[in-house]
Design an enzyme around this catalytic site. Structure first.
Site, PDB file in Angstrom:
ATOM      1  N   ASP A 135      22.958 -22.572  11.417  1.00  0.00           N
ATOM      2  CA  ASP A 135      22.412 -22.122  12.693  1.00  0.00           C
ATOM      3  C   ASP A 135      21.679 -23.263  13.387  1.00  0.00           C
ATOM      4  OD1 ASP A 135      21.309 -19.437  14.259  1.00  0.00           O
ATOM      5  OD2 ASP A 135      19.804 -21.030  14.193  1.00  0.00           O
ATOM      6  N   TYR A 168      16.947 -27.232  19.810  1.00  0.00           N
ATOM      7  CA  TYR A 168      16.503 -27.913  18.594  1.00  0.00           C
ATOM      8  C   TYR A 168      16.756 -29.422  18.654  1.00  0.00           C
ATOM      9  CZ  TYR A 168      16.720 -23.161  16.590  1.00  0.00           C
ATOM     10  OH  TYR A 168      16.573 -21.828  16.341  1.00  0.00           O
ATOM     11  N   LYS A 202      22.827 -21.938  20.310  1.00  0.00           N
ATOM     12  CA  LYS A 202      22.167 -21.098  21.318  1.00  0.00           C
ATOM     13  C   LYS A 202      21.940 -21.918  22.584  1.00  0.00           C
ATOM     14  CE  LYS A 202      19.398 -19.507  17.430  1.00  0.00           C
ATOM     15  NZ  LYS A 202      19.432 -20.801  16.713  1.00  0.00           N
ATOM     16  N   HIS A 229      19.434 -17.793  24.047  1.00  0.00           N
ATOM     17  CA  HIS A 229      18.282 -18.059  23.182  1.00  0.00           C
ATOM     18  C   HIS A 229      17.094 -17.140  23.481  1.00  0.00           C
ATOM     19  CE1 HIS A 229      16.579 -21.596  20.639  1.00  0.00           C
ATOM     20  NE2 HIS A 229      16.078 -20.460  20.260  1.00  0.00           N
TER      21      HIS A 229
END
Length: 276
Positions: free
Chosen positions: A46, A51, A76, A109
């Site tokens: 994931d 990120y 996401k 997200h």
């Protein structure tokens, strides 16, 4: 080496019940973590644009020695890609960084309801799914009210709603709503957002009965609730421990004891806050 069981999604695809969360690892750290995780039996990774480590995840995928078709990759798209059509370029960018032709699961997200763009964004997600660049589409941090709008104004029911869930933040109402509508609940921060949860004496007590760590007791709780969980770690021993939760079962009394960890309805991340 044990592989996590697969859970069927409402679109017919299947998701491994346990996966590797990758926030806040950087590109170098996450590439190494993905290779180690796959070695220990993980097939579900994931990540997210937010990120900043999709390139590293892609490098780990290339280096892991397992065929792409055996892996389940989630990413996401955050607020910068909300609005009609914006997710097209968002997904293309993710695919380029990951070095993939498709992702298995694409999530919005956050709903960011004050912008009121998550419905138009979801319609773009439906188009992306039809294009084959993503197998399944879902959401993250969506509350029942946000999902009700999607049901009313769009055609595809999300396959997954990824929300913060743990014994201290059980989200019983949200989980029941998801289940009622055929949406799989996926837990982020399944071991708690800090070390406080794992230090709870009740987890140590239950763990001693089964020869398991507090973290394994918590992940077993997720498994028995039918949840998908994505604990994050770069520690190979922890990776192995996290998958080793299918050889014991929590009793009714154990589950009642874990209910005492519930921190109440106000705990956790709010849907308007970009906290994950």
């Amino acid at each position: 080496m044990a592989l996590a069981p697969l859970i069927e999604l409402n679109d017919g695809h299947k998701i491994p019940q346990l996966g590797l969360g990758t926030w806040p690892l950087d590109d170098t750290q996450v590439a190494e973590a993905v290779v180690e995780a796959v070695k220990h039996g993980y097939r579900h990774i994931d990540t997210a644009v937010k990120y900043g480590n999709e390139t590293g995840v892609g490098n780990g995928i290339k280096a892991c020695g397992v065929d792409r078709e055996e892996l389940f990759i989630t990413t996401k798209l955050d607020g910068g890609f909300q609005g009609s059509g914006k997710a097209v370029a968002g997904l293309d960018g993710s695919l380029e960084r990951l070095g993939l032709d498709y992702v298995d699961l694409l999530l919005i997200h956050w709903p960011l309801p004050r912008r009121d763009e998550f419905v138009s964004t979801w319609k773009t997600f439906e188009e992306l799914q039809a294009s084959g660049k993503v197998r399944s589409i879902g959401v993250s941090n969506f509350k029942p009210a946000h999902l009700d709008r999607l049901f009313a104004e769009t055609d595809v029911i999300p396959a997954v709603n990824q929300i913060q869930v743990s014994p201290s933040i059980p989200r019983s109402v949200a989980r029941a709503f998801n289940e009622q509508h055929g949406i799989v609940t996926e837990s982020y921060s399944p071991l708690g957002a800090s070390s406080d949860l794992l230090n709870a004496p009740v987890l140590a007590s239950i763990g001693r009965k089964y020869g398991k760590t507090p973290g394994q007791v918590v992940l077993r709780w997720h498994v028995q609730q039918g949840l998908v969980a994505i604990p994050k770690t770069s520690n190979p021993q922890r990776m192995q421990e996290n998958l080793d939760v299918y050889n014991f079962e929590l009793t009714h009394d154990d589950l009642l004891a874990l209910e005492t960890l519930d921190a109440g309805p106000d705990a956790g991340v709010d849907s308007d806050v970009q906290g994950h």
